[in-house]
Design an enzyme around this catalytic site. Structure first.
Site, PDB file in Angstrom:
ATOM      1  NE  ARG A   1      -3.343   0.310   3.032  1.00 36.81           N
ATOM      2  CZ  ARG A   1      -3.051  -0.077   4.287  1.00 36.81           C
ATOM      3  NH1 ARG A   1      -2.141   0.564   4.979  1.00 36.81           N
ATOM      4  NH2 ARG A   1      -3.667  -1.091   4.812  1.00 36.81           N
TER       5      ARG A   1
ATOM      6  CG  ASP B   1      -6.980  22.465  -6.854  1.00 43.47           C
ATOM      7  OD1 ASP B   1      -6.211  22.284  -7.820  1.00 43.47           O
ATOM      8  OD2 ASP B   1      -8.045  21.835  -6.712  1.00 43.47           O
TER       9      ASP B   1
ATOM     10  CE  LYS C   1      -9.615  17.312 -13.938  1.00 40.05           C
ATOM     11  NZ  LYS C   1      -9.931  18.364 -12.987  1.00 40.05           N
TER      12      LYS C   1
HETATM   13  C1  LIG Z   1     -10.595  18.028 -11.733  1.00 45.93           C
HETATM   14  C2  LIG Z   1     -10.202  18.852 -10.579  1.00 45.93           C
HETATM   15  C3  LIG Z   1     -10.096  18.293  -9.301  1.00 45.93           C
HETATM   16  C4  LIG Z   1     -10.472  16.861  -9.018  1.00 45.93           C
HETATM   17  O1  LIG Z   1      -9.734  15.931  -9.727  1.00 45.93           O
HETATM   18  P1  LIG Z   1     -10.320  14.455  -9.982  1.00 45.93           P
HETATM   19  O2  LIG Z   1      -9.137  13.679 -10.387  1.00 45.93           O
HETATM   20  O3  LIG Z   1     -11.367  14.584 -11.027  1.00 45.93           O
HETATM   21  O4  LIG Z   1     -10.885  13.989  -8.668  1.00 45.93           O
HETATM   22  C5  LIG Z   1      -9.686  19.095  -8.269  1.00 45.93           C
HETATM   23  N1  LIG Z   1      -9.401  20.393  -8.464  1.00 45.93           N
HETATM   24  C6  LIG Z   1      -9.497  20.973  -9.679  1.00 45.93           C
HETATM   25  C7  LIG Z   1      -9.162  22.413  -9.830  1.00 45.93           C
HETATM   26  C8  LIG Z   1      -9.894  20.232 -10.770  1.00 45.93           C
HETATM   27  O5  LIG Z   1     -10.002  20.816 -11.964  1.00 45.93           O
END
Ligand SMILES: *Cc1c(COP(=O)(O)O)cnc(C)c1O
Length: 390
Positions: A44, A169, A194
């Protein structure tokens, strides 16, 4: 003769780590079971491919260490669970990604953490919102959908003077054109789903801690919460990260071409792209963002951006907005970004504001520009925009 590149002689010369499917680690002797640490004892905690992906994020952000999670949203969860406890107050930018908003205002509330939304453009005035029990500020810049650029140095300075942690973020920038930790942010969060992945085929999240002490808290939270990621997924994201910079370059160039073209169109009331002088926070973007190699822009150059921007359309009916979007054939209709394919979404259904009811003069549409030829994207928009006409 010898080749002394760092990879020579390692793993038989293979440039990439092996994908090991391992849960149990067999030990030679019973005495070893409780002696070894982390990945040496149980799958893990990750394998070579996870270690290499973590190192890639740590290097990208210039931090102390990285932990991986099974999605971007769970990376937000991990950062918040690392920094907050019951009884705490956390300040959250009103421009935050919708699912992160639900985590902070719903689930975390059940665990006794009180979230309060603040205006993303608050800057140093964030200090006026601090309470005795404020322990964290959550930033996201540019904000999801509406792309406000935050005054990160001002917010971080106010937080640091009160011993308040900052969580950021950094998904929009791909970690390339903005480096939150260099501004003193404590935890950088990525939806590696992304840009780092780039393939629209894998979920992954990463949290990068700035200091060794924070890295230790992050490691403990990861261990205790039990986040594990598949070695195949980690391999795909590591593979994506090898080409992150060149892809960001292509996304950025095409997005600017499209944004410039859209801004001239009579159907568009307002472009929202921080690299354009019309953006209200353009000066902050010029001041704080980096070039597409992640360094300070050369004299006379401007910073890099990415593939994501929005437009406010001139007031029109919902039906016409749908007709426009449905007429697109190169752009797909779908959430997410950072993949090879261009996407568009109507945003109004998910615009939630508490601290800053944003007066938008028309429907908001967000574009994620992929890697298709830009001429094909323009032609697609041009034919589809005809469906907005009265
Ligand atoms: C897509 C996204 C997330 C979440 O990512 P996932 O992999 O879809 O859970 C978090 N923050 C931002 C700014 C995003 O665009």
């Amino acid at each position: 003769m010898s080749n002394d590149t760092p990879l020579h002689g390692v793993r038989g010369g293979a440039p990439n780590p092996p994908v090991e499917r391992v849960t149990t680690r067999l030990m030679a002797r019973a005495e070893d079971l409780y002696r070894a640490e982390g990945s040496a004892t149980y799958g893990r905690h990750g394998h070579a491919v996870h270690d290499e992906l973590r190192a890639a994020f740590t290097a990208l952000e210039g931090g102390a260490d990285t932990r991986l999670t099974p999605s971007g949203l769970s990376a937000v969860t991990l950062a918040v669970m690392t920094a907050c406890k019951a009884g705490d107050h956390i300040l959250v930018t009103d421009s935050i990604y919708g699912p992160s908003r639900r985590l902070l205002f719903k689930t975390m509330q059940r665990f006794g953490v009180e979230a309060e939304a603040y205006d993303p453009r608050i800057g140093a005035d964030i200090a006026t919102l601090f309470r005795d029990n404020t322990t964290a500020v959550f930033l996201e810049s540019p904000g999801s959908l509406t792309l406000e650029v935050q005054d990160v140095p001002a917010i971080v300075a106010a937080a640091q003077s009160r011993g308040v942690a900052t969580l950021f973020d950094n998904t929009w920038s791909g970690g390339v054109v903005f480096k939150p930790l260099s501004h003193g942010v404590d935890y950088a969060v990525h939806a590696a789903t992304k840009y780092p992945s780039g393939g629209s085929d894998v979920f992954m999240g990463a949290v990068v801690a700035r200091t060794p002490e924070q890295a230790e808290m992050l490691a403990a939270a990861t261990r205790e919460l039990g986040f594990a990621t598949s070695p195949d997924d980690a391999y795909l994201v590591l593979r994506g990260m090898r080409t992150l910079n060149v892809r960001m370059r292509a996304h950025d160039a095409s997005a600017r071409t499209l944004a410039h073209w859209l801004a001239q169109r009579p159907e568009v009331a307002r472009l929202i792209h921080p690299a354009f002088a019309s953006h209200p926070d353009h000066a902050l973007w010029l001041r704080d963002f980096l070039d597409l190699d992640g360094g300070p822009p050369a004299a006379g150059e401007t910073p890099g951006a990415g593939g994501l921007f929005s437009v406010v359309l001139r007031p029109t009916s919902q039906e016409r907005v749908y007709a426009f979007l449905n007429a697109l054939s190169v752009f797909g209709l779908g959430f997410s970004y950072g993949g090879f394919e261009s996407l568009a979404i109507p945003c109004d259904a998910q615009l939630t504001r508490v601290a800053t009811p944003e007066p938008l003069e028309g429907p908001l549409v967000r574009f994620a520009v992929g890697l298709e030829p830009v001429e094909a994207l323009i032609a697609d928009l041009e034919q589809a925009l005809a469906h907005l006409a009265d």
